[in-house]
Design an enzyme around this catalytic site. Structure first.
Site, PDB file in Angstrom:
ATOM      1  N   LEU A 209      34.133  49.547  14.846  1.00  0.00           N
ATOM      2  CA  LEU A 209      34.059  49.646  16.265  1.00  0.00           C
ATOM      3  C   LEU A 209      34.192  48.331  16.895  1.00  0.00           C
ATOM      4  O   LEU A 209      33.660  47.263  16.363  1.00  0.00           O
ATOM      5  CB  LEU A 209      32.678  49.933  16.626  1.00  0.00           C
TER       6      LEU A 209
ATOM      7  N   LYS B  82      22.984  52.859  17.366  1.00  0.00           N
ATOM      8  CA  LYS B  82      23.815  52.326  16.138  1.00  0.00           C
ATOM      9  C   LYS B  82      23.004  51.802  15.124  1.00  0.00           C
ATOM     10  O   LYS B  82      22.454  50.909  14.778  1.00  0.00           O
ATOM     11  CB  LYS B  82      24.924  50.921  16.490  1.00  0.00           C
TER      12      LYS B  82
ATOM     13  N   ARG C 136      32.833  53.897   2.808  1.00  0.00           N
ATOM     14  CA  ARG C 136      33.850  53.658   3.501  1.00  0.00           C
ATOM     15  C   ARG C 136      34.944  52.855   2.888  1.00  0.00           C
ATOM     16  O   ARG C 136      36.374  53.048   3.292  1.00  0.00           O
ATOM     17  CB  ARG C 136      33.231  52.658   4.737  1.00  0.00           C
TER      18      ARG C 136
ATOM     19  N   LYS D  91      30.512  56.454  23.299  1.00  0.00           N
ATOM     20  CA  LYS D  91      31.774  57.340  22.929  1.00  0.00           C
ATOM     21  C   LYS D  91      32.071  58.018  24.028  1.00  0.00           C
ATOM     22  O   LYS D  91      31.524  58.585  24.764  1.00  0.00           O
ATOM     23  CB  LYS D  91      31.404  58.197  21.748  1.00  0.00           C
TER      24      LYS D  91
ATOM     25  N   LYS E   9      25.852  45.851  21.588  1.00  0.00           N
ATOM     26  CA  LYS E   9      24.965  44.950  20.884  1.00  0.00           C
ATOM     27  C   LYS E   9      23.736  44.711  21.472  1.00  0.00           C
ATOM     28  O   LYS E   9      23.850  44.361  22.604  1.00  0.00           O
ATOM     29  CB  LYS E   9      25.676  43.729  19.968  1.00  0.00           C
TER      30      LYS E   9
ATOM     31  N   CYS F 248      44.475  20.657  11.927  1.00  0.00           N
ATOM     32  CA  CYS F 248      45.186  19.571  11.053  1.00  0.00           C
ATOM     33  C   CYS F 248      46.689  20.129  11.197  1.00  0.00           C
ATOM     34  O   CYS F 248      47.181  21.176  11.313  1.00  0.00           O
ATOM     35  CB  CYS F 248      44.754  19.930   9.573  1.00  0.00           C
TER      36      CYS F 248
ATOM     37  N   CYS G 125      47.773  20.188   2.732  1.00  0.00           N
ATOM     38  CA  CYS G 125      46.210  19.913   3.183  1.00  0.00           C
ATOM     39  C   CYS G 125      45.491  20.788   2.007  1.00  0.00           C
ATOM     40  O   CYS G 125      45.511  21.783   2.210  1.00  0.00           O
ATOM     41  CB  CYS G 125      45.744  20.164   4.530  1.00  0.00           C
TER      42      CYS G 125
HETATM   43  S1  IVH Z   1      30.897  55.763  15.521  1.00  0.00           S
HETATM   44  C1  IVH Z   1      35.580  54.835  14.449  1.00  0.00           C
HETATM   45  N1  IVH Z   1      28.467  55.907  15.780  1.00  0.00           N
HETATM   46  O1  IVH Z   1      28.915  51.343  12.680  1.00  0.00           O
HETATM   47  C2  IVH Z   1      34.402  54.373  14.312  1.00  0.00           C
HETATM   48  N2  IVH Z   1      29.360  54.537  14.087  1.00  0.00           N
HETATM   49  O2  IVH Z   1      31.399  49.331  13.220  1.00  0.00           O
HETATM   50  C3  IVH Z   1      33.340  55.345  14.521  1.00  0.00           C
HETATM   51  N3  IVH Z   1      27.565  53.394  12.732  1.00  0.00           N
HETATM   52  O3  IVH Z   1      31.317  52.094  10.229  1.00  0.00           O
HETATM   53  C4  IVH Z   1      31.987  54.796  14.304  1.00  0.00           C
HETATM   54  N4  IVH Z   1      25.830  54.205  13.963  1.00  0.00           N
HETATM   55  O4  IVH Z   1      28.923  52.913   9.870  1.00  0.00           O
HETATM   56  C5  IVH Z   1      29.435  55.511  15.251  1.00  0.00           C
HETATM   57  N5  IVH Z   1      26.173  56.183  16.183  1.00  0.00           N
HETATM   58  C6  IVH Z   1      27.047  55.558  15.352  1.00  0.00           C
HETATM   59  C7  IVH Z   1      26.962  54.768  14.500  1.00  0.00           C
HETATM   60  C8  IVH Z   1      27.879  54.305  13.675  1.00  0.00           C
HETATM   61  C9  IVH Z   1      26.104  53.293  12.810  1.00  0.00           C
HETATM   62  C10 IVH Z   1      28.265  52.514  11.889  1.00  0.00           C
HETATM   63  C11 IVH Z   1      29.244  53.169  11.131  1.00  0.00           C
HETATM   64  C12 IVH Z   1      30.508  52.506  11.752  1.00  0.00           C
HETATM   65  C13 IVH Z   1      30.196  51.191  11.929  1.00  0.00           C
HETATM   66  C14 IVH Z   1      31.297  50.793  12.985  1.00  0.00           C
END
Ligand code: IVH
Length: 677
Positions: free
Chosen positions: A85, A119, A140, A285, A309, A426, A432
């Protein structure tokens, strides 16, 4: 020594030894003993404990997680890539995110419904169900290929092994985040840096019995492949799989305005510390799956989602020294060496100062008391200086105007803004030694040659020992010498040999990315590979006579501009770069670029757009063209099949050029007709 003491010493020694092997396996990815030896060591510890009960009361081995070193897991290609993401850090970023979506969809009339989820800061895994039966479970990996961790995932009791319910799709791929609760982490925390590591460590155990010892949990958050597809919204998908027995996060919710986004963000941020699992932000989303499909992905992340974040953790410390680091593109980055301080559970002793301007702007000096912040996995940064605590004898920091290699450094003028860059670089390349070493780290990285067991630290070690000085040396390693090194045993050497051997077969796009031409990232490398197709064609760039002609052809590629072309020219104008690249090519087996171009209505057609469309944005028109097998060019050339002219502000010059060259000119409607024919 008393008898008891002897046992304690032996016992402690063996545990220390086991910990070392765990570290080599888990953290360094370099086991040095065989599975059998590892098991023996573990058994000896258990036996000692059994024979001398007082050892048990020392609690040294309690909850100790161990795993036999293994040759890793079987690699399996994902049905659909697992992307990552992009991040937002404040309201402005979120406004931007929505604006971009609306631009792409060419709409301004309605509020886009977003689905908001925490997240989870864990490890992602994908679960594949065929006719409702869990048949595959993958990590992954690099996003394209994952590791087969099915048996370990099966030990998580809350993951359905068989789905009960009606209307279960033939094929259902559930994306989920595996984590360990804060409470459970507390019990095993002496063995791991943080809950995320613990979850990762547990999932990567070769023996599923070991995985089952650490109480893992999960939340399902998305899907990969579903056949037949039966959902039209993310919210609908989640609530349905919730009914089918999957665990979904209860804090998720639909939002549809920037105010609601902000409200939800601060609400969950406040709740964060009381949750029994780590979260590092919220994911937003686009709720409508049709819109998600239209928006599609960039090379690394979907356009329809973003991670917003939470604000970073901060701490106060003191600058002991300011040193200079040289990156692989020659960028000179000042780094503050600080008195170690814990920020968000991690001990920090370095913080980036970004660049020369930043030091002068904030007047950062050695000895200053500073505030630093650490957000996610990125390098901590210096936020501010407490001037009141400054020693009045302190002096302004003078930024060195030479690279560590002694060469002069320069700030470039940005072609677009015509302003001087903030970053000093540089002026050398492979000449280098600092740049050369960083380039090696890039070349072995996951997205490039992807050599397991040859991480940054090992590159440093091999560099210092003169084992690797340029990329091709990787394939001529003196293993006898390595064998004599601390921490390297037969098994880890065998694994390294295997990983290096496997890296020899590489596709042209990955190769182009690997050689590290500035401004040529993964996406541009793909565009170039689709143009050159074979390494022989690409190698013609080394030939001064042919280069000019090739470069003039590159300008027509959509995505490749003057900056990229200048950079390619620079790279191949340097004899050392050419030699090093040739040496590397000789070691590799570089396969032709297999264009993933889909068959479709625009198959093999080269198309260019000018002017805005009525029904969609240019970006969407481009993405639809590509998804239907077409190639979108960025400038008029003889090769074009169509120039598509939108009705809003088309460029007259382009139409004239197309007319002169006899290129077919069509309207937006005609383009749509071909698409729907
Ligand atoms: S959606 C196409 N939803 O965050 C990617 N990801 O940086 C869609 N993650 O690899 C990801 N909670 O492991 C999604 N509610 C959530 C999430 C989530 C944790 C992690 C996931 C993903 C990473 C993305």
């Amino acid at each position: 020594m008393s008898g008891k003491k002897v046992y304690i010493t032996t016992f402690k020694k063996k545990i220390k030894e086991l910990k070392r092997h765990n570290d080599l396996y888990f953290n360094k990815d370099r086991p040095i003993i065989s599975d059998g030896d590892y098991d023996r060591l573990k058994r000896e510890i258990l036996q000692l404990q059994e024979q001398h009960k007082f050892l048990k009361s020392l609690n040294l081995f309690d909850n100790f997680v161990g795993s036999p070193p293994t040759n890793k897991f079987k690699k399996i290609k994902h049905l659909r890539p697992m992307l990552s993401l992009s991040n937002a850090f404040d309201k402005k970023d979120m406004i931007d995110f929505i604006k971009k979506i609306k631009n792409f969809l060419n709409t301004n009339n309605y509020n886009i419904e977003l689905f908001c989820e925490p997240k989870i800061d864990g490890i992602s895994a994908t679960l594949i169900y065929e006719k409702g039966i869990l048949t595959r479970g993958l990590s992954r990996g690099d996003g394209v290929t994952g590791e087969d961790i099915l048996e370990n995932l099966k030990t998580i009791s809350s993951i359905p092994k068989k789905i009960n319910g009606d209307n279960i799709p033939e094929l259902l791929e559930i994306r989920s985040e595996i984590f360990i609760s804060k409470g459970d982490f507390d019990k095993i925390k002496k063995d791991f840096a943080n809950p995320r590591n613990a979850a990762g460590g547990s999932l990567r155990q070769k023996d599923p019995k070991e995985t089952s010892k650490i109480p893992l949990q999960y939340f399902a958050y998305g899907f990969g492949a579903i056949e037949p597809m039966q959902f039209s919204k993310q919210s609908e998908f989640l609530s349905k799989i919730g009914k089918w027995g999957f665990l979904i996060n209860p804090l998720s919710q639909i939002v549809s305005s920037i105010d609601e986004i902000e409200k939800k963000h601060s609400e969950i941020d406040k709740k964060r510390s009381s949750l029994n699992y780590d979260i590092d932000g919220l994911v937003f989303k686009v709720n409508d799956l049709n819109l998600q499909k239209r928006l599609g992905n960039t090379s690394s992340s979907p356009r329809w989602a973003i991670a917003y974040k939470f604000s970073a953790e901060k701490a106060v410390t003191k600058i002991k020294d300011i040193i200079i680091q040289v990156g692989r593109t020659g960028a000179i980055t000042p780094v503050a060496k600080v008195e170690p301080v814990t920020v968000g559970g991690v001990v920090v002793s370095n913080a980036t100062l970004h660049n020369e301007d930043e030091i002068y702007r904030k007047d950062i000096r050695i000895g200053d008391v500073i505030q630093i912040q650490r957000a996610g996995d990125v390098i901590p940064q210096v936020l501010s200086v407490d001037i009141n605590k400054r020693n009045n004898k302190s002096k302004r920091f003078v930024f060195p105007n030479k690279c560590l290699c002694g060469a002069i450094t320069k700030k470039e003028i940005n072609k677009n803004t015509k302003k001087e860059d903030a970053v000093r670089r540089c002026t050398k390349g492979y000449e280098c030694r600092f740049i050369a070493r960083e380039k090696l780290k890039h070349i072995v990285s996951k997205e490039a040659l992807n050599i397991d067991g040859l991480g940054k630290k090992v590159v440093d070690q091999f560099w210092d020992l003169n084992l690797i000085k340029e990329p091709s040396d990787i394939f001529k390693l003196d293993y006898k010498k390595i064998k004599g090194l601390e921490g390297w045993g037969n098994l880890s050497i065998e694994n390294l040999k295997k990983a290096i051997h496997n890296s020899k077969i590489i596709s042209l796009d990955k190769f182009i990315y690997s050689i590290g031409i500035r401004h040529i990232g993964q996406e541009n490398a793909k565009i170039l590979a689709a143009f050159f197709i074979s390494i022989d064609e690409f190698s013609k760039l080394s030939d001064l006579k042919k280069r000019e002609k090739i470069l003039s052809n590159l300008i027509e590629l959509d995505g490749i501009g003057e900056t990229q072309i200048d950079s390619i020219n620079n790279f191949f104008s340097n004899g050392k770069n050419i030699k090093i690249t040739e040496n590397l090519i000789n070691q590799l087996n570089i396969s032709k670029f297999l264009s993933t171009s889909k068959s479709g209505k625009f198959s093999n057609k080269k198309i260019m757009f000018t002017g805005g469309f009525k029904n969609m944005s240019r970006s969407e028109a481009k993405s639809i063209t590509e998804n239907n097998g077409g190639k979108v060019l960025g400038s008029i050339s003889k090769k074009l099949d169509f120039l598509v002219v939108g009705n809003s502000k088309p460029t007259k010059k382009k139409i004239d050029q197309a007319n002169t060259l006899g290129i077919k000119i069509i309207t937006e409607n005609e383009w749509e007709k071909i698409l729907n024919s």
